[in-house]
Design a protein around this motif. Structure first.
Motif, PDB file in Angstrom:
ATOM      1  N   VAL A  64      -0.530 -10.767  -5.383  1.00  0.00           N
ATOM      2  CA  VAL A  64      -0.707 -12.178  -5.049  1.00  0.00           C
ATOM      3  C   VAL A  64      -2.069 -12.634  -5.573  1.00  0.00           C
ATOM      4  O   VAL A  64      -3.012 -11.850  -5.659  1.00  0.00           O
ATOM      5  N   VAL A  65      -2.162 -13.910  -5.925  1.00  0.00           N
ATOM      6  CA  VAL A  65      -3.422 -14.473  -6.407  1.00  0.00           C
ATOM      7  C   VAL A  65      -4.390 -14.572  -5.238  1.00  0.00           C
ATOM      8  O   VAL A  65      -4.062 -15.146  -4.195  1.00  0.00           O
ATOM      9  N   ALA A  82     -16.945 -15.860  -4.031  1.00  0.00           N
ATOM     10  CA  ALA A  82     -17.478 -16.086  -2.686  1.00  0.00           C
ATOM     11  C   ALA A  82     -16.601 -17.013  -1.852  1.00  0.00           C
ATOM     12  O   ALA A  82     -16.524 -16.862  -0.630  1.00  0.00           O
ATOM     13  N   ARG A  83     -15.940 -17.967  -2.488  1.00  0.00           N
ATOM     14  CA  ARG A  83     -15.121 -18.919  -1.726  1.00  0.00           C
ATOM     15  C   ARG A  83     -13.736 -18.385  -1.377  1.00  0.00           C
ATOM     16  O   ARG A  83     -12.950 -19.049  -0.727  1.00  0.00           O
ATOM     17  N   SER A  84     -13.427 -17.194  -1.825  1.00  0.00           N
ATOM     18  CA  SER A  84     -12.091 -16.650  -1.584  1.00  0.00           C
ATOM     19  C   SER A  84     -12.084 -15.665  -0.414  1.00  0.00           C
ATOM     20  O   SER A  84     -12.573 -14.547  -0.548  1.00  0.00           O
ATOM     21  N   PRO A  85     -11.496 -16.052   0.706  1.00  0.00           N
ATOM     22  CA  PRO A  85     -11.424 -15.123   1.840  1.00  0.00           C
ATOM     23  C   PRO A  85     -10.402 -14.006   1.636  1.00  0.00           C
ATOM     24  O   PRO A  85     -10.423 -13.011   2.346  1.00  0.00           O
ATOM     25  N   ASP A  93     -13.705  -4.249  -2.478  1.00  0.00           N
ATOM     26  CA  ASP A  93     -13.603  -2.797  -2.611  1.00  0.00           C
ATOM     27  C   ASP A  93     -12.283  -2.330  -3.210  1.00  0.00           C
ATOM     28  O   ASP A  93     -12.119  -1.152  -3.508  1.00  0.00           O
ATOM     29  N   ASP A  94     -11.342  -3.242  -3.367  1.00  0.00           N
ATOM     30  CA  ASP A  94     -10.016  -2.874  -3.877  1.00  0.00           C
ATOM     31  C   ASP A  94      -9.875  -3.236  -5.354  1.00  0.00           C
ATOM     32  O   ASP A  94     -10.484  -4.194  -5.827  1.00  0.00           O
ATOM     33  N   PRO A 110      -1.230  -7.690  -1.198  1.00  0.00           N
ATOM     34  CA  PRO A 110      -1.561  -8.337   0.082  1.00  0.00           C
ATOM     35  C   PRO A 110      -2.217  -7.345   1.038  1.00  0.00           C
ATOM     36  O   PRO A 110      -1.887  -6.166   1.061  1.00  0.00           O
ATOM     37  N   GLY A 111      -3.157  -7.827   1.771  1.00  0.00           N
ATOM     38  CA  GLY A 111      -3.855  -6.994   2.745  1.00  0.00           C
ATOM     39  C   GLY A 111      -4.694  -7.873   3.648  1.00  0.00           C
ATOM     40  O   GLY A 111      -4.666  -9.095   3.559  1.00  0.00           O
TER      41      GLY A 111
END
Length: 137
Positions: free
Chosen positions: A31-32, A48-51, A56-57, A132-133
């Motif tokens: 997923v994007v 930084a704006r992406s929650p 680490d992945d 996804p995570g």
């Protein structure tokens, strides 16, 4: 398995390091998690704006470019040695699995802009995909 491969496996076990999970650019579960299509926005700001981005992945860094049809094979020749996969179309996608950070995103954005310009095309931006995570924050 080669001697070097066996030695690498022994060292990983000795040091307690696991293999990183494999990821493929065409994994249907991706997923994007980050998009960067505004040339005025720094790559660090996009990350930084992406929650949803997990630093680490592993991720698939995917550049969106327009490349003339007669230059696609030349682009592929230039990109393949560095592990990039080019999927041609009206808007072509150039993807590679890697760990993402602002410096490497900026370097690769610059590289793709230069490549597209040399081949008579245009770099539009990039996005990053991960499985996804849980969000990193």
């Amino acid at each position: 398995m080669s001697l070097l491969g066996r030695l690498r496996d022994v060292l990983r076990r000795f040091l307690g390091r696991e293999e990183e999970p494999s990821l493929a650019v065409d994994d249907p579960d991706l997923v994007v998690v980050v998009e960067a299509f505004d040339i005025a926005e720094a790559d660090s700001a996009a990350l930084a704006r992406s929650p949803r981005w997990r630093s680490d992945d592993l991720a698939v860094l995917r550049h969106h470019v327009r490349i003339p049809a007669d230059q696609v094979e030349r682009a592929r020749e230039l990109l393949t040695p560095d592990g990039w996969v080019l999927v041609a179309g009206d808007i072509s996608h150039i993807s590679r699995v890697q760990k993402l950070d602002a410096l490497h995103c900026a370097q690769e954005r610059s590289r793709m802009a230069s490549l597209a310009q040399r081949l008579g095309g245009e770099a539009l931006g990039w996005d990053a995909l991960q499985k996804p995570g849980e969000p990193a924050r």
